[in-house]
Design an enzyme around this catalytic site. Sequence first.
Site, PDB file in Angstrom:
ATOM      1  N   CYS A 163     -43.359  -7.704  20.634  1.00 39.89           N
ATOM      2  CA  CYS A 163     -42.666  -7.235  19.424  1.00 39.89           C
ATOM      3  C   CYS A 163     -41.153  -7.214  19.600  1.00 39.89           C
ATOM      4  O   CYS A 163     -40.430  -7.132  18.607  1.00 39.89           O
ATOM      5  CB  CYS A 163     -43.182  -5.854  19.035  1.00 39.89           C
ATOM      6  SG  CYS A 163     -42.859  -4.582  20.262  1.00 39.89           S
TER       7      CYS A 163
ATOM      8  N   ARG B 178     -41.439 -10.137  10.268  1.00 36.74           N
ATOM      9  CA  ARG B 178     -41.183  -8.747   9.873  1.00 36.74           C
ATOM     10  C   ARG B 178     -40.689  -8.706   8.429  1.00 36.74           C
ATOM     11  O   ARG B 178     -41.115  -7.876   7.629  1.00 36.74           O
ATOM     12  CB  ARG B 178     -40.137  -8.104  10.791  1.00 36.74           C
ATOM     13  CG  ARG B 178     -40.575  -7.914  12.239  1.00 36.74           C
ATOM     14  CD  ARG B 178     -41.650  -6.866  12.374  1.00 36.74           C
ATOM     15  NE  ARG B 178     -41.221  -5.571  11.864  1.00 36.74           N
ATOM     16  CZ  ARG B 178     -40.461  -4.701  12.543  1.00 36.74           C
ATOM     17  NH1 ARG B 178     -40.079  -4.966  13.778  1.00 36.74           N
ATOM     18  NH2 ARG B 178     -40.119  -3.537  12.003  1.00 36.74           N
TER      19      ARG B 178
ATOM     20  N   ASP C 158     -45.674  -5.161  25.465  1.00 38.41           N
ATOM     21  CA  ASP C 158     -44.557  -4.425  24.867  1.00 38.41           C
ATOM     22  C   ASP C 158     -43.775  -3.837  26.039  1.00 38.41           C
ATOM     23  O   ASP C 158     -44.295  -3.767  27.162  1.00 38.41           O
ATOM     24  CB  ASP C 158     -45.125  -3.316  23.957  1.00 38.41           C
ATOM     25  CG  ASP C 158     -44.045  -2.531  23.230  1.00 38.41           C
ATOM     26  OD1 ASP C 158     -42.880  -2.983  23.185  1.00 38.41           O
ATOM     27  OD2 ASP C 158     -44.366  -1.440  22.701  1.00 38.41           O
TER      28      ASP C 158
ATOM     29  N   HIS D 284     -46.846   1.567  15.024  1.00 42.35           N
ATOM     30  CA  HIS D 284     -45.797   0.660  14.524  1.00 42.35           C
ATOM     31  C   HIS D 284     -46.455  -0.336  13.565  1.00 42.35           C
ATOM     32  O   HIS D 284     -46.554  -1.526  13.835  1.00 42.35           O
ATOM     33  CB  HIS D 284     -45.149  -0.061  15.715  1.00 42.35           C
ATOM     34  CG  HIS D 284     -43.848  -0.730  15.404  1.00 42.35           C
ATOM     35  ND1 HIS D 284     -43.231  -0.649  14.172  1.00 42.35           N
ATOM     36  CD2 HIS D 284     -43.044  -1.512  16.170  1.00 42.35           C
ATOM     37  CE1 HIS D 284     -42.101  -1.344  14.210  1.00 42.35           C
ATOM     38  NE2 HIS D 284     -41.966  -1.871  15.385  1.00 42.35           N
TER      39      HIS D 284
ATOM     40  N   ARG E  85     -37.973   5.426  10.544  1.00 39.97           N
ATOM     41  CA  ARG E  85     -38.294   5.307  11.969  1.00 39.97           C
ATOM     42  C   ARG E  85     -37.991   6.653  12.613  1.00 39.97           C
ATOM     43  O   ARG E  85     -36.837   7.105  12.594  1.00 39.97           O
ATOM     44  CB  ARG E  85     -37.455   4.213  12.627  1.00 39.97           C
ATOM     45  CG  ARG E  85     -37.493   4.276  14.156  1.00 39.97           C
ATOM     46  CD  ARG E  85     -36.938   3.046  14.802  1.00 39.97           C
ATOM     47  NE  ARG E  85     -37.824   1.931  14.565  1.00 39.97           N
ATOM     48  CZ  ARG E  85     -37.684   0.723  15.143  1.00 39.97           C
ATOM     49  NH1 ARG E  85     -36.686   0.501  15.986  1.00 39.97           N
ATOM     50  NH2 ARG E  85     -38.531  -0.234  14.876  1.00 39.97           N
TER      51      ARG E  85
ATOM     52  N   GLN F 249     -44.868  -3.767  12.295  1.00 41.24           N
ATOM     53  CA  GLN F 249     -44.892  -4.828  13.302  1.00 41.24           C
ATOM     54  C   GLN F 249     -46.260  -5.513  13.306  1.00 41.24           C
ATOM     55  O   GLN F 249     -46.357  -6.725  13.458  1.00 41.24           O
ATOM     56  CB  GLN F 249     -44.601  -4.244  14.689  1.00 41.24           C
ATOM     57  CG  GLN F 249     -44.604  -5.285  15.792  1.00 41.24           C
ATOM     58  CD  GLN F 249     -43.424  -6.234  15.711  1.00 41.24           C
ATOM     59  OE1 GLN F 249     -42.302  -5.792  15.581  1.00 41.24           O
ATOM     60  NE2 GLN F 249     -43.675  -7.533  15.787  1.00 41.24           N
TER      61      GLN F 249
HETATM   62  N1  NVA Z   1     -43.063   0.657  22.085  1.00 43.08           N
HETATM   63  C1  NVA Z   1     -41.711   0.309  21.740  1.00 43.08           C
HETATM   64  C2  NVA Z   1     -41.668  -0.579  20.537  1.00 43.08           C
HETATM   65  C3  NVA Z   1     -40.297  -1.097  20.193  1.00 43.08           C
HETATM   66  C4  NVA Z   1     -40.253  -1.918  18.925  1.00 43.08           C
HETATM   67  C5  NVA Z   1     -40.922   1.581  21.487  1.00 43.08           C
HETATM   68  O1  NVA Z   1     -41.439   2.493  20.867  1.00 43.08           O
HETATM   69  O2  NVA Z   1     -39.777   1.659  21.952  1.00 43.08           O
END
Ligand code: NVA
Length: 311
Positions: A264, A292, A224, A128, A101, A131
């Site tokens: 998510c 997930r 989101d 992502h 990540r 997800q």
């Molecule tokens: N768009 C959000 C997703 C979190 C799982 C982020 O990048 O923080």
Amino acid sequence: MSRHFLRDDDLSPSEQAEVLALAAELKRSPYDTKSLAGPRTVAMIFDKQTLRTQASFSAGIAELGGFPMQVDGRLAGIGVRESVADVARVLGRQATAIVWRTTGQERLDAMAEHSGVPVVNALTDDFHPCQLLADLQTVQEHLGRLAGVTVTFLGDGACNMAHSWLLAGTTAGMHVRVSGPEGFQPRADVVVRATELAATTGGSAVVEPDPEKAALGADVLVTDTWVSMGREEESVDRLTALAPYRLTQALLDLASAEAIAMHCLPAYRDKEIAAEVMDGPRSVVWDEAENRRHAQKAILTWLLRQWGITP
Ligand code: NVA
């Protein structure tokens, strides 16, 4: 073959279907597939906050018979203390796969180029994809199909989740609508790519700034956080600009009779999603969170098979 999962369209439509079928099988029978027997080590690196990703990968890797190795991105200082390429060369000698990540997609690309082992995107600023595998599995479970389903993403249409819905949704033959105000619309190259994918799968990709028009008749409403990780300084401006795009009961009432609401997580109730929707009967957010684990076990196993590491 050196395959990685760096963005949603790294899987062709048939490969995505194969991974989702495997995810469903692993959900039915979580302890019978030991693709990481040894135990083989999977390095998990987090340069940003995490709860679901760390927990679901750790549990999933353990269920596959492997060892989840935590690498603290802040201690490693990847790209600062040493180059991404050198970190990749080192971790590739310790681990069977790398889950990362991070911020820029180019960091992930460099990791994949130099690691010599499969690399999985556990969220970047741009995409992502893990997800989305979990989300597609969830849609399939609740609606019984993916092709032809209309999904409307509301809010920050320029965020990683909106981009991933565009790519993964059209790969699955879905009709993907993204609804956000000016300045919060998806990147042009992602829309172009989604349109190309849709042309091969019978789906579509549309940007519709009017949230009511976008929600009308949709089978899935998804949102989101309005403030993605790394955007915290823009919080105040974002809350104002995105307020009309809150996933409310009123928007859900415009959607199809059986429509589901997705997020998510982490969610901020009564900001991007009304509490009554998040905690209401159409919400499938906890299924998404559970899936997930199953979906990530599936993509790891699928990649290890592509590399000839596991039968
Ligand atoms: N768009 C959000 C997703 C979190 C799982 C982020 O990048 O923080």
